[in-house]
Design a protein around this motif. Structure first.
Motif, mmCIF file in Angstrom:
data_model
loop_
_atom_site.group_PDB
_atom_site.id
_atom_site.type_symbol
_atom_site.label_atom_id
_atom_site.label_comp_id
_atom_site.label_asym_id
_atom_site.label_seq_id
_atom_site.Cartn_x
_atom_site.Cartn_y
_atom_site.Cartn_z
ATOM 1 N N LEU A 1 51.978 29.582 42.377
ATOM 2 C CA LEU A 1 52.810 29.083 41.275
ATOM 3 C C LEU A 1 53.513 30.196 40.509
ATOM 4 O O LEU A 1 54.739 30.259 40.426
ATOM 5 N N GLY B 1 38.306 26.816 31.810
ATOM 6 C CA GLY B 1 37.884 25.526 32.360
ATOM 7 C C GLY B 1 36.467 25.165 31.982
ATOM 8 O O GLY B 1 36.179 23.997 31.668
ATOM 9 N N ASP C 1 30.523 28.173 38.777
ATOM 10 C CA ASP C 1 29.101 28.348 38.432
ATOM 11 C C ASP C 1 28.833 28.194 36.940
ATOM 12 O O ASP C 1 27.823 27.617 36.517
ATOM 13 N N ILE D 1 41.476 39.361 35.657
ATOM 14 C CA ILE D 1 40.972 37.985 35.634
ATOM 15 C C ILE D 1 40.740 37.438 37.038
ATOM 16 O O ILE D 1 39.674 36.890 37.328
ATOM 17 N N LEU E 1 44.571 32.574 44.385
ATOM 18 C CA LEU E 1 44.245 33.640 43.418
ATOM 19 C C LEU E 1 42.853 34.204 43.640
ATOM 20 O O LEU E 1 42.488 35.240 43.088
HETATM 21 C C1 EPZ Z 1 42.851 28.326 33.593
HETATM 22 O O1 EPZ Z 1 42.220 28.366 34.856
HETATM 23 C C2 EPZ Z 1 44.326 28.087 33.883
HETATM 24 N N1 EPZ Z 1 44.507 26.813 34.572
HETATM 25 C C3 EPZ Z 1 44.873 29.218 34.746
HETATM 26 O O2 EPZ Z 1 46.271 28.996 34.909
HETATM 27 C C4 EPZ Z 1 44.675 30.535 33.998
HETATM 28 O O3 EPZ Z 1 45.111 31.597 34.821
HETATM 29 C C5 EPZ Z 1 43.178 30.718 33.668
HETATM 30 O O4 EPZ Z 1 42.709 29.584 32.909
HETATM 31 C C6 EPZ Z 1 42.931 31.976 32.852
HETATM 32 O O5 EPZ Z 1 43.672 31.929 31.673
HETATM 33 C C7 EPZ Z 1 44.510 25.662 33.849
HETATM 34 O O6 EPZ Z 1 44.325 25.672 32.652
HETATM 35 C C8 EPZ Z 1 44.733 24.395 34.612
HETATM 36 P P1 EPZ Z 1 38.931 30.484 34.076
HETATM 37 P P2 EPZ Z 1 40.595 28.356 34.953
HETATM 38 O O7 EPZ Z 1 37.828 29.514 34.259
HETATM 39 O O8 EPZ Z 1 40.049 27.474 33.912
HETATM 40 C C9 EPZ Z 1 36.076 33.097 36.864
HETATM 41 C C10 EPZ Z 1 48.271 28.732 36.085
HETATM 42 O O9 EPZ Z 1 48.952 29.571 36.686
HETATM 43 N N2 EPZ Z 1 35.117 31.978 36.723
HETATM 44 O O10 EPZ Z 1 39.180 31.059 32.730
HETATM 45 O O11 EPZ Z 1 40.224 28.106 36.363
HETATM 46 C C11 EPZ Z 1 37.268 32.688 37.728
HETATM 47 O O12 EPZ Z 1 36.984 32.882 39.090
HETATM 48 C C12 EPZ Z 1 46.767 28.746 36.236
HETATM 49 O O13 EPZ Z 1 48.737 27.849 35.309
HETATM 50 C C13 EPZ Z 1 33.841 32.119 37.256
HETATM 51 O O14 EPZ Z 1 33.509 33.147 37.843
HETATM 52 O O15 EPZ Z 1 40.292 29.877 34.598
HETATM 53 C C14 EPZ Z 1 38.352 33.609 37.264
HETATM 54 O O16 EPZ Z 1 38.206 34.842 37.926
HETATM 55 C C15 EPZ Z 1 46.288 29.757 37.246
HETATM 56 N N3 EPZ Z 1 32.973 31.079 37.141
HETATM 57 C C16 EPZ Z 1 38.053 33.788 35.782
HETATM 58 O O17 EPZ Z 1 36.685 33.389 35.604
HETATM 59 C C17 EPZ Z 1 33.302 29.922 36.508
HETATM 60 O O18 EPZ Z 1 32.452 29.003 36.426
HETATM 61 C C18 EPZ Z 1 38.956 32.955 34.882
HETATM 62 O O19 EPZ Z 1 38.700 31.640 35.168
HETATM 63 C C19 EPZ Z 1 34.613 29.804 35.975
HETATM 64 C C20 EPZ Z 1 35.496 30.836 36.088
#
Ligand code: EPZ
Length: 417
Positions: A370, A164, A124, A327, A118
């Motif tokens: 997925l 996360g 960070d 996202i 993705l």
């Molecule tokens: C959670 O991922 C989910 N995974 C993802 O589901 C879901 O798509 C996502 O949240 C958004 O709802 C789990 O819960 C295991 P984020 P996560 O941190 O926590 C950027 C699925 O299909 N970001 O909200 O990794 C990141 O790159 C999965 O079940 C930063 O830049 O998502 C992304 O573009 C896929 N820096 C956006 O934020 C950071 O430190 C969303 O990430 C953290 C994130």
């Protein structure tokens, strides 16, 4: 390599319960080691990602086993704080163990989660927040090493409502001295589920579901029982499958409010949707109308995880749909595969434009990730003839016995291992 055999043209009819939530289960499995306790979880889905999380817990010395949809964990016997690369590599969301290990052990060593299909998936925000709380974290040759640190409660302001990062901070804050306030927190239902579990463990946590989560203290319990709530993205996937194939399907045990934005678009596309507080009934004649603009956003906006499956449901919808993915930077990988079925989808930057076609024809496809793989199943259900979907295990990471579940609704889907 697994192969999904999908024969389209069959309507879906009947009722089914929705599996437990993968994205609620994973942080709760990590949270089980925040204090020495026995945890019994119910309704945990049987998934490859859950297996990976249980392997990590066992590697750290915990007892951790799944029998059916029940999971037992004994984290009183935890005896490590390092997760090797090969275990971290199995599932990038294993980064959630970082906050839990620092809360329990004051230290942690794990490999930086790589990017995935993705996008880059940086962490960070996780690291900045934990460092602000006093964690002495170094990044060294692809590893994150948190040297022994005493965490303190802080007021953390997240620039983006990262799911996360919100979860990792909640876990680390459980044993930090003093109050932690997370501003700009993610509001996904999985955050509320984690709050409920942490409360059952004895943590004083409040605010989940709003943009401000507060962790005030911790009075550890030695035994915790908890039930995982249904998976809103799997529910959305099943609703999109019924909408695309046509039929009359009832999803039971699921709160429609958790995926109301998806249901709103399916209603706009022409589906009849009847909801109660714990069920959704969807009827469709299989000939949908395009829905115009769809933009993914953090909860309560349209969920990015449902973007591929809604796209699949609308491939034959009359007219134009434009889906903008805000996202993740690379979440249209399913498009070329869907076009092999005869779909008319073009991607320009962050927006995919879909023009409905009269017919889709089965073809050989390869699952890209997925939710992209799940989208290919949804599309195959509404295509003529057979679709062969080759999959290196993406779909079974998040969908429990999905072939059997679809067959129970009348679909002709067989997963060949
Ligand atoms: C959670 O991922 C989910 N995974 C993802 O589901 C879901 O798509 C996502 O949240 C958004 O709802 C789990 O819960 C295991 P984020 P996560 O941190 O926590 C950027 C699925 O299909 N970001 O909200 O990794 C990141 O790159 C999965 O079940 C930063 O830049 O998502 C992304 O573009 C896929 N820096 C956006 O934020 C950071 O430190 C969303 O990430 C953290 C994130």
């Amino acid at each position: 390599m697994e192969c999904w055999h999908i024969r389209g043209g069959r309507r879906l009819n009947g009722a089914c319960f929705v599996q437990g939530s993968k994205n609620a289960s994973l942080p709760i499995l990590a949270a089980s080691l925040v204090c020495p306790a026995e945890t019994e979880l119910e309704n945990v889905p049987r998934l490859r990602d859950v297996d990976a999380a249980l392997r990590i817990l066992r590697h750290l010395g915990c007892k951790a086993e799944q029998r059916g949809t029940r999971v037992y964990i004994d984290s009183r016997v935890l005896d490590g704080s390092e997760i090797p690369h090969e275990l971290m590599e199995e599932m990038r969301s294993s980064v959630i163990f970082m906050g839990a290990l620092i809360a329990r052990c004051g230290q942690a060593r794990l490999s930086l989660p790589g990017g995935c299909q993705l996008g880059k998936r940086p962490i960070d925000q996780h690291l900045a927040a934990l460092r602000q709380m006093g964690a002495r974290i170094e990044e060294d040759r692809g590893e994150i090493c948190c040297r022994p640190s005493a965490l303190r409660g802080e007021e953390i302001r997240l620039p983006f409502p990262s799911v996360g990062a919100t979860e990792n901070i909640m876990l680390a804050a459980c044993t930090a001295g003093g109050r932690t306030v997370i501003r700009g927190a993610a509001k996904e239902p999985e955050i509320a589920a984690l709050q409920d579990y942490l409360r059952a463990m004895g943590a004083e946590v409040a605010g989940a579901g709003t943009d401000t989560v507060v962790v005030d203290g911790f009075h550890p319990q030695s035994r915790v029982g908890f039930r995982i709530r249904p998976d809103r993205i799997v529910a959305a996937t099943l609703a999109c499958a019924a909408a695309a194939a046509g039929g009359d399907v009832e999803l039971r045990g699921i709160d429609p409010g958790q995926f109301s934005t998806v249901l709103d678009f399916l209603n706009r596309a022409g589906c009849d949707i009847i909801t109660s507080d714990r069920s959704v009934r969807l009827r469709s004649d299989g000939r949908l109308k395009a829905v115009g603009e769809v933009v993914t956003a953090p909860y309560p906006g349209f969920p990015t995880d449902a973007q591929p499956v809604l796209m699949a449901a609308l491939l034959r919808a009359r007219g134009r749909t434009a889906i903008t993915e805000t996202i993740f930077e690379n979440r249209f990988r399913q498009v070329p595969e869907l076009c092999r079925l005869g779909a008319d989808v073009t991607v320009s930057g962050r927006t995919a434009e879909i023009w409905g076609v009269e017919r889709l024809k089965g073809a050989a496809l390869t699952a890209t990730d997925l939710r992209g793989g799940a989208a290919m199943i949804v599309a195959g259900l509404s295509a003529e003839g057979e679709t062969l979907l080759f999959d290196e295990g993406h779909i079974t990471r998040g969908y429990e016995r999905f072939d059997a579940r679809l067959r129970a609704l009348g679909a002709d889907v067989v997963l060949e291992y």
